[in-house]
Write an enzyme that holds these catalytic residues in place. Structure first.
Site, PDB file in Angstrom:
ATOM      1  N   TYR A  50      27.331  45.964 -10.101  1.00 28.07           N
ATOM      2  CA  TYR A  50      26.426  46.224  -8.969  1.00 28.07           C
ATOM      3  C   TYR A  50      26.184  47.723  -8.791  1.00 28.07           C
ATOM      4  CZ  TYR A  50      27.882  41.475  -7.518  1.00 28.07           C
ATOM      5  OH  TYR A  50      28.185  40.130  -7.467  1.00 28.07           O
ATOM      6  N   HIS A 113      34.059  38.718 -14.109  1.00 26.07           N
ATOM      7  CA  HIS A 113      32.780  38.379 -13.476  1.00 26.07           C
ATOM      8  C   HIS A 113      32.191  37.050 -13.980  1.00 26.07           C
ATOM      9  CE1 HIS A 113      29.344  40.605 -11.214  1.00 26.07           C
ATOM     10  NE2 HIS A 113      29.194  39.312 -11.080  1.00 26.07           N
TER      11      HIS A 113
HETATM   12  N1  LIG Z   1      30.127  36.478  -8.942  1.00 29.28           N
HETATM   13  C1  LIG Z   1      28.834  36.355  -9.184  1.00 29.28           C
HETATM   14  O1  LIG Z   1      28.409  36.049 -10.308  1.00 29.28           O
HETATM   15  C2  LIG Z   1      27.868  36.607  -8.063  1.00 29.28           C
HETATM   16  C3  LIG Z   1      26.522  36.268  -8.207  1.00 29.28           C
HETATM   17  C4  LIG Z   1      25.663  36.493  -7.139  1.00 29.28           C
HETATM   18  C5  LIG Z   1      26.150  37.057  -5.964  1.00 29.28           C
HETATM   19  N2  LIG Z   1      27.462  37.422  -5.846  1.00 29.28           N
HETATM   20  C6  LIG Z   1      28.009  38.023  -4.604  1.00 29.28           C
HETATM   21  O2  LIG Z   1      27.728  37.133  -3.532  1.00 29.28           O
HETATM   22  C7  LIG Z   1      27.036  37.858  -2.518  1.00 29.28           C
HETATM   23  C8  LIG Z   1      26.124  36.947  -1.716  1.00 29.28           C
HETATM   24  O3  LIG Z   1      25.137  36.359  -2.548  1.00 29.28           O
HETATM   25  P1  LIG Z   1      23.607  36.826  -2.557  1.00 29.28           P
HETATM   26  O4  LIG Z   1      23.482  38.233  -2.110  1.00 29.28           O
HETATM   27  O5  LIG Z   1      23.078  36.463  -3.894  1.00 29.28           O
HETATM   28  O6  LIG Z   1      22.905  35.829  -1.543  1.00 29.28           O
HETATM   29  P2  LIG Z   1      23.090  35.369  -0.008  1.00 29.28           P
HETATM   30  O7  LIG Z   1      24.233  36.082   0.611  1.00 29.28           O
HETATM   31  O8  LIG Z   1      23.068  33.890  -0.012  1.00 29.28           O
HETATM   32  O9  LIG Z   1      21.717  35.835   0.645  1.00 29.28           O
HETATM   33  C9  LIG Z   1      21.426  37.181   0.900  1.00 29.28           C
HETATM   34  C10 LIG Z   1      20.005  37.245   1.452  1.00 29.28           C
HETATM   35  O10 LIG Z   1      19.938  36.545   2.708  1.00 29.28           O
HETATM   36  C11 LIG Z   1      19.481  37.436   3.738  1.00 29.28           C
HETATM   37  N3  LIG Z   1      20.259  37.112   4.951  1.00 29.28           N
HETATM   38  C12 LIG Z   1      21.504  37.449   5.261  1.00 29.28           C
HETATM   39  N4  LIG Z   1      21.891  36.907   6.420  1.00 29.28           N
HETATM   40  C13 LIG Z   1      20.839  36.182   6.876  1.00 29.28           C
HETATM   41  C14 LIG Z   1      20.624  35.384   8.032  1.00 29.28           C
HETATM   42  N5  LIG Z   1      21.581  35.228   8.957  1.00 29.28           N
HETATM   43  N6  LIG Z   1      19.413  34.780   8.169  1.00 29.28           N
HETATM   44  C15 LIG Z   1      18.453  34.937   7.244  1.00 29.28           C
HETATM   45  N7  LIG Z   1      18.598  35.678   6.111  1.00 29.28           N
HETATM   46  C16 LIG Z   1      19.784  36.298   5.948  1.00 29.28           C
HETATM   47  C17 LIG Z   1      19.754  38.825   3.217  1.00 29.28           C
HETATM   48  O11 LIG Z   1      18.823  39.739   3.739  1.00 29.28           O
HETATM   49  P3  LIG Z   1      19.255  41.051   4.598  1.00 29.28           P
HETATM   50  O12 LIG Z   1      20.174  41.853   3.756  1.00 29.28           O
HETATM   51  O13 LIG Z   1      17.964  41.726   4.865  1.00 29.28           O
HETATM   52  O14 LIG Z   1      19.917  40.513   5.840  1.00 29.28           O
HETATM   53  C18 LIG Z   1      19.540  38.654   1.714  1.00 29.28           C
HETATM   54  O15 LIG Z   1      18.173  38.701   1.392  1.00 29.28           O
HETATM   55  C19 LIG Z   1      26.300  38.949  -3.298  1.00 29.28           C
HETATM   56  O16 LIG Z   1      25.798  39.963  -2.446  1.00 29.28           O
HETATM   57  C20 LIG Z   1      27.397  39.370  -4.231  1.00 29.28           C
HETATM   58  O17 LIG Z   1      28.349  40.204  -3.565  1.00 29.28           O
HETATM   59  C21 LIG Z   1      28.320  37.178  -6.888  1.00 29.28           C
END
Ligand SMILES: NC(=O)c1ccc[n+]([C@@H]2O[C@H](COP(=O)([O-])OP(=O)(O)OC[C@H]3O[C@@H](n4cnc5c(N)ncnc54)[C@H](OP(=O)(O)O)[C@@H]3O)[C@@H](O)[C@H]2O)c1
Length: 283
Positions: A50, A113
């Site tokens: 990241y 990862h």
């Molecule tokens: N291990 C892996 O392979 C892997 C893969 C993908 C992700 N990850 C980790 O998991 C974390 C979370 O997954 P993600 O970022 O893909 O997706 P997520 O957390 O499901 O969704 C994030 C999105 O939702 C929005 N959001 C947040 N809270 C909200 C709410 N209460 N209402 C409406 N929209 C909202 C955010 O916008 P705003 O920021 O504008 O609020 C952002 O656009 C990542 O950030 C990363 O740290 C790990």
């Protein structure tokens, strides 16, 4: 609710919900982390890939300096990417992560990862994480996107199970069998993209019905669904308001029928980007 981390020899626990940080970088990323700790987050995700280990740890260090939390309360995570797999390469990558995160001392939780089965180096990578833990570069070790066959293989080779498996899980891809497999082995499951990463998931009418019954938002209903299933979701938000909204979901208790209603949205092909760890490789 919190989760004790297994296999660690100390009594660390994971809080019910954590902060995702994908795409949170630089000054803005550090500010978002400070805001999250101020709001009450104690588990912060990050990864070598990241390109935000520095801003995440600087945000954590600033939050501690401002008296928002003690270092001992915080669990800061990072992950080694496929391009650094292999015993020596992984140890060097952990040292690089530790150098970027030196403002917080030892990294609390370090994950592989992706398994990258075709690359076929995750067993040696796991051996390196065991060594990194012995050298106190990291406190706990785990995996991400591992299927049962991958976990069985590292356990057979080393006798050491991961403390955490961070996997894709959300109502369109609940990943229920993997969660059950992890639970049977005392492995805590964290859910990535827990609220569907900005897709139209949160507009689903069934989720809306459950949310309305509790007077909460769709995101909060989905996060409560994860917690009812024994999973630690790590929603990402850059906004202090949505960070608070998401953390407040920890107080919402869904009944089994509501959990089932949300789970009914699951589909075998419901992964957000088709990243099946049996075949997907990420460097
Ligand atoms: N291990 C892996 O392979 C892997 C893969 C993908 C992700 N990850 C980790 O998991 C974390 C979370 O997954 P993600 O970022 O893909 O997706 P997520 O957390 O499901 O969704 C994030 C999105 O939702 C929005 N959001 C947040 N809270 C909200 C709410 N209460 N209402 C409406 N929209 C909202 C955010 O916008 P705003 O920021 O504008 O609020 C952002 O656009 C990542 O950030 C990363 O740290 C790990």
């Amino acid at each position: 609710m919190s989760k004790t981390l297994s296999g660690s020899g100390d009594d660390s626990t994971l809080p019910a919900i954590g902060l995702g940080t994908y795409r949170l970088r630089g000054r803005r990323g550090a500010d978002a982390v400070v805001s999250a700790v101020r709001t009450g987050y104690r588990l912060i995700d990050s990864a070598f890939s990241y390109e935000n280990e520095g801003s995440v740890s600087d945000g954590v260090a600033r939050a501690i300096a401002e008296g928002l939390a003690s270092r001992a309360e915080l669990i800061v995570t990072s992950k080694v990417p496929g391009r650094h797999f292999g015993y020596e390469q992984t140890l060097a990558a952990v040292e690089e992560s530790a150098a970027r995160m030196r403002s917080i001392g030892a990294i609390d939780l370090y994950l592989i990862h992706w398994p990258n089965p075709e690359q076929n180096k995750y067993v040696d990578t796991w051996r390196a994480l065991i060594e990194a833990r012995e050298r106190a570069l990291v406190r706990h070790i785990g995996v991400s996107n591992f299927l049962p066959e991958h976990i069985d293989r590292i356990e057979a080779a080393t006798g050491v199970l991961p403390a955490v498996n961070q996997i894709e899980s959300h109502p369109r891809f609940p990943n229920t069998e993997q969660i059950a497999y992890d639970a049977e082995r005392g492995i805590t499951t964290e859910a990535w993209s827990p609220i569907g990463r900005g897709s139209d998931l949160l507009a689903d009418p069934l989720i809306g019905e459950v949310a309305a019954a509790h007077g909460v938002t769709a995101a909060q209903a989905v996060l409560a669904w994860h917690m009812a299933r024994g999973v630690v979701p790590i929603p990402k938000s850059s906004s202090a308001g949505r960070q608070a909204e998401n953390l407040a979901a920890a107080a919402i208790i869904l009944d089994p029928a509501e959990v089932e209603t949300i789970s009914s949205l699951g589909r075998p092909d419901g992964r957000l980007a088709g990243q099946d760890p049996a075949v997907y490789e990420e460097m």
